[in-house]
Design a protein around this motif. Structure first.
Motif, PDB file in Angstrom:
ATOM      1  N   LYS A  45       0.376  15.210   2.293  1.00 40.08           N
ATOM      2  CA  LYS A  45       0.983  16.455   2.770  1.00 40.08           C
ATOM      3  C   LYS A  45       0.412  16.927   4.103  1.00 40.08           C
ATOM      4  N   VAL A  46      -0.578  16.194   4.599  1.00 42.19           N
ATOM      5  CA  VAL A  46      -1.192  16.579   5.866  1.00 42.19           C
ATOM      6  C   VAL A  46      -0.249  16.249   7.006  1.00 42.19           C
ATOM      7  N   ASN A  47      -0.003  17.214   7.870  1.00 42.29           N
ATOM      8  CA  ASN A  47       0.999  17.076   8.926  1.00 42.29           C
ATOM      9  C   ASN A  47       0.649  15.964   9.904  1.00 42.29           C
ATOM     10  N   GLU A  48      -0.667  15.777  10.172  1.00 42.18           N
ATOM     11  CA  GLU A  48      -1.079  14.832  11.209  1.00 42.18           C
ATOM     12  C   GLU A  48      -0.884  13.364  10.830  1.00 42.18           C
ATOM     13  N   ILE A  49      -0.588  13.066   9.580  1.00 38.70           N
ATOM     14  CA  ILE A  49      -0.537  11.654   9.166  1.00 38.70           C
ATOM     15  C   ILE A  49       0.884  11.180   8.860  1.00 38.70           C
ATOM     16  N   LYS A  50       1.870  11.957   9.261  1.00 37.58           N
ATOM     17  CA  LYS A  50       3.247  11.585   8.946  1.00 37.58           C
ATOM     18  C   LYS A  50       3.610  10.200   9.476  1.00 37.58           C
ATOM     19  N   SER A  51       3.031   9.825  10.599  1.00 32.08           N
ATOM     20  CA  SER A  51       3.398   8.546  11.215  1.00 32.08           C
ATOM     21  C   SER A  51       2.515   7.389  10.769  1.00 32.08           C
ATOM     22  N   HIS A  52       1.522   7.666   9.925  1.00 27.96           N
ATOM     23  CA  HIS A  52       0.639   6.579   9.485  1.00 27.96           C
ATOM     24  C   HIS A  52       1.405   5.648   8.551  1.00 27.96           C
ATOM     25  N   SER A  53       1.168   4.343   8.687  1.00 29.28           N
ATOM     26  CA  SER A  53       1.952   3.335   7.957  1.00 29.28           C
ATOM     27  C   SER A  53       1.826   3.469   6.444  1.00 29.28           C
ATOM     28  N   PHE A  54       0.653   3.908   5.944  1.00 29.63           N
ATOM     29  CA  PHE A  54       0.465   4.034   4.505  1.00 29.63           C
ATOM     30  C   PHE A  54       1.311   5.148   3.886  1.00 29.63           C
ATOM     31  N   PHE A  55       1.727   6.100   4.718  1.00 26.49           N
ATOM     32  CA  PHE A  55       2.448   7.271   4.209  1.00 26.49           C
ATOM     33  C   PHE A  55       3.894   7.338   4.693  1.00 26.49           C
ATOM     34  N   THR A  56       4.306   6.354   5.451  1.00 30.03           N
ATOM     35  CA  THR A  56       5.655   6.360   6.038  1.00 30.03           C
ATOM     36  C   THR A  56       6.619   5.569   5.165  1.00 30.03           C
ATOM     37  N   ASN A  57       7.682   6.203   4.754  1.00 32.18           N
ATOM     38  CA  ASN A  57       8.730   5.493   4.010  1.00 32.18           C
ATOM     39  C   ASN A  57       9.582   4.681   4.975  1.00 32.18           C
ATOM     40  N   ARG A  58       9.744   3.411   4.688  1.00 36.30           N
ATOM     41  CA  ARG A  58      10.595   2.560   5.512  1.00 36.30           C
ATOM     42  C   ARG A  58      11.541   1.776   4.611  1.00 36.30           C
ATOM     43  N   LYS A  59      12.551   1.230   5.207  1.00 32.42           N
ATOM     44  CA  LYS A  59      13.528   0.489   4.425  1.00 32.42           C
ATOM     45  C   LYS A  59      12.849  -0.682   3.723  1.00 32.42           C
ATOM     46  N   VAL A  60      13.071  -0.763   2.415  1.00 35.51           N
ATOM     47  CA  VAL A  60      12.414  -1.794   1.619  1.00 35.51           C
ATOM     48  C   VAL A  60      13.185  -3.108   1.737  1.00 35.51           C
ATOM     49  N   LYS A  61      12.597  -4.047   2.452  1.00 35.12           N
ATOM     50  CA  LYS A  61      13.168  -5.381   2.578  1.00 35.12           C
ATOM     51  C   LYS A  61      12.417  -6.401   1.724  1.00 35.12           C
ATOM     52  N   GLN A  62      11.161  -6.072   1.411  1.00 36.23           N
ATOM     53  CA  GLN A  62      10.333  -6.976   0.616  1.00 36.23           C
ATOM     54  C   GLN A  62       9.376  -6.157  -0.242  1.00 36.23           C
ATOM     55  N   LYS A  63       9.311  -6.494  -1.532  1.00 41.79           N
ATOM     56  CA  LYS A  63       8.443  -5.782  -2.461  1.00 41.79           C
ATOM     57  C   LYS A  63       7.353  -6.711  -2.985  1.00 41.79           C
ATOM     58  N   LEU A  64       6.230  -6.117  -3.305  1.00 45.77           N
ATOM     59  CA  LEU A  64       5.112  -6.866  -3.879  1.00 45.77           C
ATOM     60  C   LEU A  64       4.673  -6.197  -5.178  1.00 45.77           C
ATOM     61  N   TYR A  65       4.472  -7.017  -6.204  1.00 44.42           N
ATOM     62  CA  TYR A  65       3.964  -6.531  -7.482  1.00 44.42           C
ATOM     63  C   TYR A  65       2.594  -7.147  -7.743  1.00 44.42           C
ATOM     64  N   ILE A  66       1.666  -6.315  -8.196  1.00 47.10           N
ATOM     65  CA  ILE A  66       0.387  -6.795  -8.727  1.00 47.10           C
ATOM     66  C   ILE A  66       0.491  -6.708 -10.240  1.00 47.10           C
ATOM     67  N   VAL A  67       0.406  -7.832 -10.917  1.00 52.35           N
ATOM     68  CA  VAL A  67       0.608  -7.890 -12.366  1.00 52.35           C
ATOM     69  C   VAL A  67      -0.710  -8.259 -13.039  1.00 52.35           C
ATOM     70  N   ILE A  68      -1.113  -7.447 -14.003  1.00 47.35           N
ATOM     71  CA  ILE A  68      -2.364  -7.685 -14.722  1.00 47.35           C
ATOM     72  C   ILE A  68      -2.041  -8.163 -16.135  1.00 47.35           C
ATOM     73  N   SER A  69      -2.384  -9.405 -16.415  1.00 47.82           N
ATOM     74  CA  SER A  69      -2.185  -9.992 -17.748  1.00 47.82           C
ATOM     75  C   SER A  69      -3.522 -10.523 -18.236  1.00 47.82           C
ATOM     76  N   SER A  70      -3.500 -11.294 -19.301  1.00 43.16           N
ATOM     77  CA  SER A  70      -4.752 -11.847 -19.835  1.00 43.16           C
ATOM     78  C   SER A  70      -4.878 -13.319 -19.479  1.00 43.16           C
ATOM     79  N   ASN A  71      -6.090 -13.807 -19.589  1.00 42.20           N
ATOM     80  CA  ASN A  71      -6.337 -15.218 -19.311  1.00 42.20           C
ATOM     81  C   ASN A  71      -6.186 -16.071 -20.561  1.00 42.20           C
ATOM     82  N   SER A  72      -6.187 -15.435 -21.716  1.00 37.34           N
ATOM     83  CA  SER A  72      -6.040 -16.151 -22.987  1.00 37.34           C
ATOM     84  C   SER A  72      -5.016 -15.431 -23.852  1.00 37.34           C
TER      85      SER A  72
END
Length: 289
Positions: A58-85
């Motif tokens: 909500k901080v005004n100064e960070i609107k343009s920072h990449s972590f907080f900027t919504n952009r058109k989703v062309k590619q998604k990444l999922y981190i999936v946590i499962s078990s090894n056994s």
């Protein structure tokens, strides 16, 4: 009816299996208590990290920072946590089912999602899914994961997001609610979105600059979110495996009782038949004499 020899072998085999499942139940119970305590101890820190990210969004100064900027989703990444056994009940199934539902929606939008998987059980299924790019597979980090275990995943996610190879990052894991309740959840990590978009903007000063502060702070906060997700998943895995092994032990006990009854019935039938043969032979001898 099966012979007494066959039934005896089955009973012994089931007894051996019961010993294994009982031992696994006890081990899982011990690991669950440790994992549960660890997950609960770090929840406050993870909650604070999430709240801080929401505040920063909500901080005004960070609107343009990449972590907080919504952009058109062309590619998604999922981190999936499962078990090894395996042998953990529906633990891996719930996670894969939730991921599959999200992937189907991505396909309808023409997306080919990328996946980073923790644990062999999940990767075995994900590698066979159509339209999914499995980027990396990490073995389960054991019962005591460290920051060094998570660092390669964090660095990959941050680098790909900054370079715009991906436009959205989500994590799929199992939230530990109680010993009886564990829920598979899918949470968004990047871009960071405020919980209440209607709230007023916050104005503040960053030293030395917003980019310098956010590049360090946000990465650390995202690290805390991934870390907590792994801890929650570990507690859930051990809990579900404990109950799965308990059910297996109970089923083995029931089978032993069932086969013991069949064994006694078969043995009694054999004894009765032998007595009948002896009696019949004796009468035949008396008749001939």
């Amino acid at each position: 009816m099966a012979s007494t020899v066959t039934l005896k072998r089955r009973i012994n085999s089931i007894k051996n299996t019961k010993q294994i499942t009982k031992a696994m139940e006890l081990v899982s119970a011990s690991k669950m208590r440790q994992a549960q305590e660890t997950a609960k101890l770090s929840r406050d820190y993870s909650k604070a990290a999430n709240e801080l990210l929401m505040t920063l969004s909500k901080v005004n100064e960070i609107k343009s920072h990449s972590f907080f900027t919504n952009r058109k989703v062309k590619q998604k990444l999922y981190i999936v946590i499962s078990s090894n056994s395996g042998l953990a009940g529906s633990y891996n199934y719930n996670v894969i089912k939730l991921l599959s539902g999200s992937i189907i929606k991505d396909r309808d939008l023409g997306l080919k999602p990328k996946v980073i998987c923790i644990g062999k059980q999940g990767s075995n299924v994900i590698s066979r899914l159509k339209g999914v790019d499995l980027l990396a597979v990490y073995n389960s980090f054991g019962d005591k994961p460290t920051a060094n275990d998570i660092k390669p995943i964090l660095n990959t996610v941050i680098d790909m997001y900054r370079s715009q190879e991906i436009d959205s990052v989500s994590i799929v894991y199992t939230l530990f609610v109680s010993n009886l309740v564990q829920n598979a959840v899918l949470e968004n990590i990047l871009p960071i979105k405020p919980l209440d978009s209607t709230s007023a903007q916050i104005f503040t000063n960053f030293e030395p600059s917003p980019e310098t502060v956010l590049d360090y702070a946000v990465v650390r906060l995202i690290d805390a979110i991934i870390w907590q997700s792994i801890l929650e998943s570990l507690a859930s895995e051990h809990s579900m495996r404990m109950f799965a092994m308990r059910n297996a032990t109970d089923n083995a006990t029931d089978l032993i009782s069932e086969y013991t009854l069949k064994f006694n019935t078969a043995r009694q039938s054999g004894i009765t038949q032998e007595l009948a043969e002896i009696t019949g032979g004796s009468e035949a001898l008396n008749t001939n004499s």
